[in-house]
Design an enzyme around this catalytic site. Sequence first.
Site, short mmCIF file in Angstrom:
data_model
loop_
_atom_site.label_atom_id
_atom_site.label_comp_id
_atom_site.label_asym_id
_atom_site.label_seq_id
_atom_site.Cartn_x
_atom_site.Cartn_y
_atom_site.Cartn_z
CE LYS A 172 -9.61 -4.73 5.02
NZ LYS A 172 -9.22 -3.90 3.85
CE1 TYR A 192 -4.46 -2.34 6.40
CE2 TYR A 192 -6.02 -1.72 8.10
CZ TYR A 192 -5.72 -2.44 6.97
OH TYR A 192 -6.67 -3.26 6.39
CG ASN A 217 -10.68 -3.66 0.47
OD1 ASN A 217 -10.80 -3.70 1.69
ND2 ASN A 217 -9.50 -3.49 -0.12
CG HIS A 260 -5.68 -7.62 5.97
ND1 HIS A 260 -4.83 -6.71 5.38
CD2 HIS A 260 -4.90 -8.51 6.64
CE1 HIS A 260 -3.58 -7.04 5.70
NE2 HIS A 260 -3.61 -8.12 6.47
CD GLU A 285 -0.44 -8.44 8.11
OE1 GLU A 285 -1.22 -9.32 7.68
OE2 GLU A 285 -0.08 -7.46 7.43
P1 DAT Z 1 -4.42 -4.93 0.31
O1 DAT Z 1 -5.50 -4.82 1.36
O2 DAT Z 1 -4.97 -5.46 -0.98
O3 DAT Z 1 -3.20 -5.68 0.79
P2 DAT Z 1 -2.88 -2.50 0.72
O4 DAT Z 1 -2.14 -3.27 1.76
O5 DAT Z 1 -2.11 -1.78 -0.32
O6 DAT Z 1 -3.95 -3.44 -0.02
O7 DAT Z 1 -3.80 -1.43 1.44
C1 DAT Z 1 -4.48 -1.74 2.63
C2 DAT Z 1 -5.88 -1.20 2.55
O8 DAT Z 1 -5.83 0.22 2.40
C3 DAT Z 1 -6.68 -1.68 1.34
O9 DAT Z 1 -7.31 -2.90 1.57
C4 DAT Z 1 -7.66 -0.56 1.13
C5 DAT Z 1 -6.87 0.66 1.55
N1 DAT Z 1 -6.28 1.33 0.38
C6 DAT Z 1 -5.20 0.93 -0.33
N2 DAT Z 1 -4.93 1.76 -1.35
C7 DAT Z 1 -5.88 2.74 -1.27
C8 DAT Z 1 -6.17 3.91 -2.03
N3 DAT Z 1 -5.42 4.25 -3.06
N4 DAT Z 1 -7.24 4.66 -1.65
C9 DAT Z 1 -8.00 4.32 -0.58
N5 DAT Z 1 -7.78 3.23 0.18
C10 DAT Z 1 -6.75 2.46 -0.16
MG MG Z 2 -1.92 -5.19 2.37
#
Ligand code: DAT
Ligand code: MG
Length: 148
Positions: A9, A49, A112, A115, A126
């Site tokens: 990222k 997303y 974070n 991805h 994807e």
């Molecule tokens: P991951 O990236 O671990 O697959 P995800 O697909 O649930 O997690 O979410 C995509 C991204 O969205 C994640 O890397 C960071 C952001 N995100 C997820 N949950 C969040 C939250 N509760 N508050 C803020 N950002 C969040």
């Molecule tokens: Mg995810």
Amino acid sequence: MEKTFVMIKPDAVQRGLIGEIISRFERRGIKIAAMKFMRVPHELAEEHYEALKSKPFYSDLVTYITSGPVVAMVLEGTNVIKVARSTMGVTNPADALSGTIRADFALEIGRNVVHGSDSEENALKEITLWFGENVTDWQRNVDKWIFE
Ligand code: DAT
Ligand code: MG
């Protein structure tokens, strides 16, 4: 052999962590099947997303991911969808296990650093979205020492 989509990222790119992050996947034995350095167009970020569209953090997430260049990759290996995510650590770096990318290089969920696709279905979706047909099928000479 399984494939997954992984993205370094914008925060990680800005912080000079590209090499460090790719090294961790390489050293684990994971193979690179595609890679590009790019600015993410807004529409691509939204499509990527799409499943999170109803979440309160969705617009911040799209802003974050389009805020600077990223490194997009297709990685290949045994159980690579699961293994790439375990190498990355859980979504919130505060909960990630020490030794994972997110624990070692990040503090906050909205920064974070990486991805990784979360299922076979999403990996396929994807990979197609980001790379289309531009994935390289190749044999590594060390494959026989990594894959049984
Ligand atoms: P991951 O990236 O671990 O697959 P995800 O697909 O649930 O997690 O979410 C995509 C991204 O969205 C994640 O890397 C960071 C952001 N995100 C997820 N949950 C969040 C939250 N509760 N508050 C803020 N950002 C969040
Ligand atoms: Mg995810």
